[in-house]
Design a protein around this motif. Structure first.
Motif, short mmCIF file in Angstrom:
data_model
loop_
_atom_site.label_atom_id
_atom_site.label_comp_id
_atom_site.label_asym_id
_atom_site.label_seq_id
_atom_site.Cartn_x
_atom_site.Cartn_y
_atom_site.Cartn_z
N ASP A 66 0.84 -1.20 0.00
CA ASP A 66 0.00 0.00 0.00
C ASP A 66 0.87 1.26 0.00
OD1 ASP A 66 -1.88 1.96 0.34
OD2 ASP A 66 -2.78 1.08 2.13
N ARG A 67 0.82 1.99 -1.09
CA ARG A 67 1.65 3.20 -1.19
C ARG A 67 1.25 4.28 -0.18
NH1 ARG A 67 2.42 3.68 -7.70
NH2 ARG A 67 3.70 1.82 -7.88
N ASP A 68 -0.02 4.28 0.20
CA ASP A 68 -0.46 5.25 1.22
C ASP A 68 0.22 4.96 2.55
OD1 ASP A 68 -2.07 6.56 -0.59
OD2 ASP A 68 -3.87 5.41 -0.05
N ARG A 69 0.39 3.68 2.89
CA ARG A 69 1.09 3.33 4.12
C ARG A 69 2.55 3.76 4.06
NH1 ARG A 69 -1.00 -2.39 4.00
NH2 ARG A 69 -3.11 -2.14 4.75
N MET A 70 3.14 3.56 2.89
CA MET A 70 4.54 3.98 2.73
C MET A 70 4.66 5.49 2.92
SD MET A 70 5.91 1.60 -0.40
CE MET A 70 7.51 2.34 -0.37
N GLU A 71 3.74 6.24 2.34
CA GLU A 71 3.76 7.70 2.49
C GLU A 71 3.56 8.09 3.94
OE1 GLU A 71 4.26 11.60 1.80
OE2 GLU A 71 4.67 9.96 0.41
N ALA A 72 2.65 7.39 4.63
CA ALA A 72 2.42 7.69 6.05
C ALA A 72 3.67 7.44 6.87
CB ALA A 72 1.26 6.85 6.58
N LEU A 73 4.42 6.39 6.54
CA LEU A 73 5.66 6.11 7.26
C LEU A 73 6.71 7.17 6.96
CD1 LEU A 73 7.26 4.38 9.18
CD2 LEU A 73 7.84 2.87 7.28
N VAL A 74 6.78 7.64 5.72
CA VAL A 74 7.72 8.71 5.37
C VAL A 74 7.39 9.97 6.16
CG1 VAL A 74 8.44 10.27 3.52
CG2 VAL A 74 8.32 7.82 3.08
N VAL A 75 6.11 10.31 6.25
CA VAL A 75 5.69 11.49 7.02
C VAL A 75 6.06 11.32 8.49
CG1 VAL A 75 3.67 12.78 7.81
CG2 VAL A 75 3.89 12.15 5.41
N ALA A 76 5.82 10.12 9.03
CA ALA A 76 6.18 9.86 10.44
C ALA A 76 7.68 9.95 10.64
CB ALA A 76 5.67 8.48 10.86
N LEU A 77 8.46 9.49 9.68
CA LEU A 77 9.92 9.59 9.78
C LEU A 77 10.37 11.04 9.75
CD1 LEU A 77 10.89 6.63 7.45
CD2 LEU A 77 11.57 6.86 9.85
N GLU A 78 9.76 11.84 8.87
CA GLU A 78 10.11 13.25 8.80
C GLU A 78 9.77 13.98 10.11
OE1 GLU A 78 7.99 14.31 5.25
OE2 GLU A 78 9.68 13.77 3.95
N ARG A 79 8.63 13.62 10.71
CA ARG A 79 8.27 14.20 12.01
C ARG A 79 9.25 13.78 13.09
NH1 ARG A 79 2.75 12.58 11.17
NH2 ARG A 79 3.24 10.86 12.55
N ALA A 80 9.70 12.53 13.04
CA ALA A 80 10.63 12.02 14.06
C ALA A 80 11.99 12.69 13.97
CB ALA A 80 10.77 10.51 13.92
N ILE A 81 12.39 13.11 12.77
CA ILE A 81 13.68 13.77 12.60
C ILE A 81 13.66 15.16 13.20
CG2 ILE A 81 15.25 14.75 10.89
CD1 ILE A 81 14.57 12.40 9.08
N GLU A 82 12.54 15.84 13.11
CA GLU A 82 12.44 17.23 13.58
C GLU A 82 12.60 17.37 15.06
OE1 GLU A 82 8.71 18.54 12.09
OE2 GLU A 82 9.46 18.70 10.06
#
Length: 82
Positions: A66-82
């Motif tokens: 599911d590409r939407d799940r992949m995008e959600a994980l990318v967003v969560a990773l970007e939030r975790a970096i901040e």
């Protein structure tokens, strides 16, 4: 299978280990072939189970399907970096 809490926990674990930027790069580059990769892993599942019990294998497959799940994980990773 992947809840928002799972995404945040995975992202936090990767960020804590310093792997979040690498994970983002891998997820972004794998996106065009993610479904094909997930189906390859489904086909490979019996062979993997023959040699080892890999916890999280089915979860990885469901993430790649599911590409939407992949995008959600990318967003969560970007939030975790901040």
């Amino acid at each position: 299978m992947w809840t928002p809490e799972d995404m945040d926990r995975t992202a936090a674990d990767l960020a804590r280990r310093g792997l979040a930027p690498l994970a983002i790069a891998v997820l972004e580059s794998a996106r065009p072939l993610s479904f094909v990769a997930s189906q390859f892993l489904v086909g490979l599942d019996p062979v993997v189970r023959l040699f080892a019990d890999v916890p999280g294998y089915a979860r990885l497959v469901s993430l790649l399907e599911d590409r939407d799940r992949m995008e959600a994980l990318v967003v969560a990773l970007e939030r975790a970096i901040e």
